[in-house]
Design an enzyme around this catalytic site. Structure first.
Site, PDB file in Angstrom:
ATOM      1  N   THR A   1     -17.632  26.025 -13.784  1.00 15.01           N
ATOM      2  CA  THR A   1     -17.263  25.510 -15.264  1.00 15.01           C
ATOM      3  C   THR A   1     -15.681  26.000 -15.487  1.00 15.01           C
ATOM      4  O   THR A   1     -15.132  26.991 -14.941  1.00 15.01           O
ATOM      5  CB  THR A   1     -18.333  26.090 -16.243  1.00 15.01           C
ATOM      6  OG1 THR A   1     -17.940  25.569 -17.537  1.00 15.01           O
ATOM      7  CG2 THR A   1     -17.939  27.492 -16.343  1.00 15.01           C
TER       8      THR A   1
ATOM      9  N   ARG B   1     -29.292  25.153 -23.096  1.00  9.16           N
ATOM     10  CA  ARG B   1     -28.886  25.776 -21.987  1.00  9.16           C
ATOM     11  C   ARG B   1     -29.627  27.120 -21.513  1.00  9.16           C
ATOM     12  O   ARG B   1     -30.126  27.266 -20.384  1.00  9.16           O
ATOM     13  CB  ARG B   1     -27.071  26.236 -22.177  1.00  9.16           C
ATOM     14  CG  ARG B   1     -26.648  27.122 -20.979  1.00  9.16           C
ATOM     15  CD  ARG B   1     -25.087  27.377 -20.962  1.00  9.16           C
ATOM     16  NE  ARG B   1     -24.527  26.010 -21.224  1.00  9.16           N
ATOM     17  CZ  ARG B   1     -23.897  25.529 -22.424  1.00  9.16           C
ATOM     18  NH1 ARG B   1     -24.210  26.330 -23.627  1.00  9.16           N
ATOM     19  NH2 ARG B   1     -23.752  24.350 -22.579  1.00  9.16           N
TER      20      ARG B   1
ATOM     21  N   ASP C   1     -24.005  20.494 -17.168  1.00 15.83           N
ATOM     22  CA  ASP C   1     -23.405  19.481 -18.056  1.00 15.83           C
ATOM     23  C   ASP C   1     -24.202  19.110 -19.290  1.00 15.83           C
ATOM     24  O   ASP C   1     -25.372  19.353 -19.272  1.00 15.83           O
ATOM     25  CB  ASP C   1     -23.344  18.305 -17.331  1.00 15.83           C
ATOM     26  CG  ASP C   1     -22.022  17.313 -18.022  1.00 15.83           C
ATOM     27  OD1 ASP C   1     -20.740  17.913 -17.889  1.00 15.83           O
ATOM     28  OD2 ASP C   1     -21.983  16.149 -18.554  1.00 15.83           O
ATOM     29  N   THR C   2     -23.485  19.242 -20.427  1.00 17.67           N
ATOM     30  CA  THR C   2     -24.340  19.171 -21.768  1.00 17.67           C
ATOM     31  C   THR C   2     -23.970  18.222 -22.623  1.00 17.67           C
ATOM     32  O   THR C   2     -22.675  17.865 -22.561  1.00 17.67           O
ATOM     33  CB  THR C   2     -24.111  20.525 -22.403  1.00 17.67           C
ATOM     34  OG1 THR C   2     -24.688  21.833 -21.534  1.00 17.67           O
ATOM     35  CG2 THR C   2     -24.691  20.483 -23.969  1.00 17.67           C
TER      36      THR C   2
HETATM   37  P1  ITT Z   1     -17.331  22.125 -17.790  1.00 18.78           P
HETATM   38  O1  ITT Z   1     -16.045  22.730 -17.221  1.00 18.78           O
HETATM   39  O2  ITT Z   1     -18.298  22.965 -17.561  1.00 18.78           O
HETATM   40  O3  ITT Z   1     -17.418  20.785 -17.582  1.00 18.78           O
HETATM   41  P2  ITT Z   1     -17.073  21.127 -20.718  1.00 18.78           P
HETATM   42  O4  ITT Z   1     -16.539  21.975 -22.214  1.00 18.78           O
HETATM   43  O5  ITT Z   1     -16.343  20.112 -20.191  1.00 18.78           O
HETATM   44  O6  ITT Z   1     -17.254  22.533 -19.406  1.00 18.78           O
HETATM   45  P3  ITT Z   1     -19.505  19.861 -21.335  1.00 18.78           P
HETATM   46  O7  ITT Z   1     -18.710  18.547 -20.691  1.00 18.78           O
HETATM   47  O8  ITT Z   1     -20.650  19.912 -20.581  1.00 18.78           O
HETATM   48  O9  ITT Z   1     -18.367  20.946 -20.659  1.00 18.78           O
HETATM   49  O10 ITT Z   1     -19.295  19.844 -22.687  1.00 18.78           O
HETATM   50  C1  ITT Z   1     -19.804  18.906 -23.440  1.00 18.78           C
HETATM   51  C2  ITT Z   1     -19.460  19.179 -24.932  1.00 18.78           C
HETATM   52  O11 ITT Z   1     -20.353  19.815 -25.485  1.00 18.78           O
HETATM   53  C3  ITT Z   1     -18.322  20.190 -25.133  1.00 18.78           C
HETATM   54  O12 ITT Z   1     -17.239  19.599 -26.145  1.00 18.78           O
HETATM   55  C4  ITT Z   1     -18.990  21.434 -25.813  1.00 18.78           C
HETATM   56  O13 ITT Z   1     -17.990  21.945 -26.569  1.00 18.78           O
HETATM   57  C5  ITT Z   1     -20.180  20.805 -26.017  1.00 18.78           C
HETATM   58  N1  ITT Z   1     -21.023  22.131 -25.943  1.00 18.78           N
HETATM   59  C6  ITT Z   1     -21.550  22.126 -24.785  1.00 18.78           C
HETATM   60  N2  ITT Z   1     -22.442  23.249 -25.034  1.00 18.78           N
HETATM   61  C7  ITT Z   1     -22.587  23.513 -26.247  1.00 18.78           C
HETATM   62  C8  ITT Z   1     -23.346  24.301 -26.966  1.00 18.78           C
HETATM   63  O14 ITT Z   1     -24.256  25.216 -26.375  1.00 18.78           O
HETATM   64  N3  ITT Z   1     -23.072  24.331 -28.271  1.00 18.78           N
HETATM   65  C9  ITT Z   1     -22.217  23.489 -28.803  1.00 18.78           C
HETATM   66  N4  ITT Z   1     -21.830  22.648 -28.351  1.00 18.78           N
HETATM   67  C10 ITT Z   1     -21.753  22.656 -26.985  1.00 18.78           C
END
Ligand code: ITT
Length: 193
Positions: A9, A180, A70-71
């Site tokens: 990440t 998560r 991935d979220t």
């Molecule tokens: P990676 O390097 O792991 O890909 P990323 O920030 O690109 O990091 P994601 O694509 O999974 O990660 O993130 C999706 C979005 O959702 C991103 O804008 C995060 O800020 C938000 N997000 C992820 N987890 C969250 C959480 O626990 N609470 C609030 N927002 C979250």
């Protein structure tokens, strides 16, 4: 000796959460720790595909076991948006404030505000792929509450809880019920049955 786990990440907030959840059990290494400074492609049509893509990319380029997360935030009134586009909802970069502004703008006047966070963790261990999921139901508030957490946390109020947003909770409180936290619990069960 604690075992090393590479977390593929670039998101330091996710890294901090994982380090806290796995403290004392695994030594979580970041991409920085393995001197990987590239932007890993995330072009799949869904979060599962992106999680797998990130873990496979690190495995192919570095030949080491690793996992990724991935979220996405799915808002029912927006037909599941921003979903897989959660990080780049408003802009090309990762601008959480702009993402929240766009989300609140789209939901202006909307009373049905149910939503959920979904996480997929992809683990590659001994060359084999395993995936773990976690979700949390909640709703999108009309304004920000709280300074903790990251991303959309200040506008997301989980159904389980006492009315606070994730950004108003301690890290422990959030991790106990979060998307998560739940996905990581399944990862841990698999790693240490
Ligand atoms: P990676 O390097 O792991 O890909 P990323 O920030 O690109 O990091 P994601 O694509 O999974 O990660 O993130 C999706 C979005 O959702 C991103 O804008 C995060 O800020 C938000 N997000 C992820 N987890 C969250 C959480 O626990 N609470 C609030 N927002 C979250």
């Amino acid at each position: 000796m604690m075992k090393d786990l590479i977390f593929a990440t670039n998101n330091t907030h996710k890294l901090d959460e994982l380090r806290q959840i796995l403290a004392g059990r695994y030594n979580v290494l970041s991409l920085n720790d393995i001197d990987c400074h590239e932007d890993i492609p995330e072009t799949a049509p869904d979060i599962e595909g992106n999680a797998v893509m990130k873990a496979q990319w690190v495995h192919e380029h570095y030949g080491i076991d690793c996992f990724s997360d991935d979220t996405g935030l799915e808002v029912d009134a927006l037909n599941g948006e921003p979903g897989v586009r959660s990080a780049r909802y408003a802009t090309d970069g990762h601008d959480s404030e702009a993402n929240i502004d766009k989300l609140l703008g789209k939901l202006q006047g909307v009373t049905e505000r149910s939503a959920r966070f979904r996480t997929v963790i992809a683990l590659i261990r001994d060359g084999e792929l395993h995936t773990f999921r976690g979700e949390v139901e909640g709703e999108i508030l009309t304004e920000r509450h709280g300074m903790g957490g990251f991303g959309y946390d200040s506008v997301f109020r989980p159904v389980e809880g006492d009315g606070r947003t994730f950004a108003q909770m301690s890290a422990e409180e959030k991790n106990a019920i979060s998307h998560r936290g739940r996905a990581v619990a399944r990862l841990c069960e698999f790693l240490n049955p």
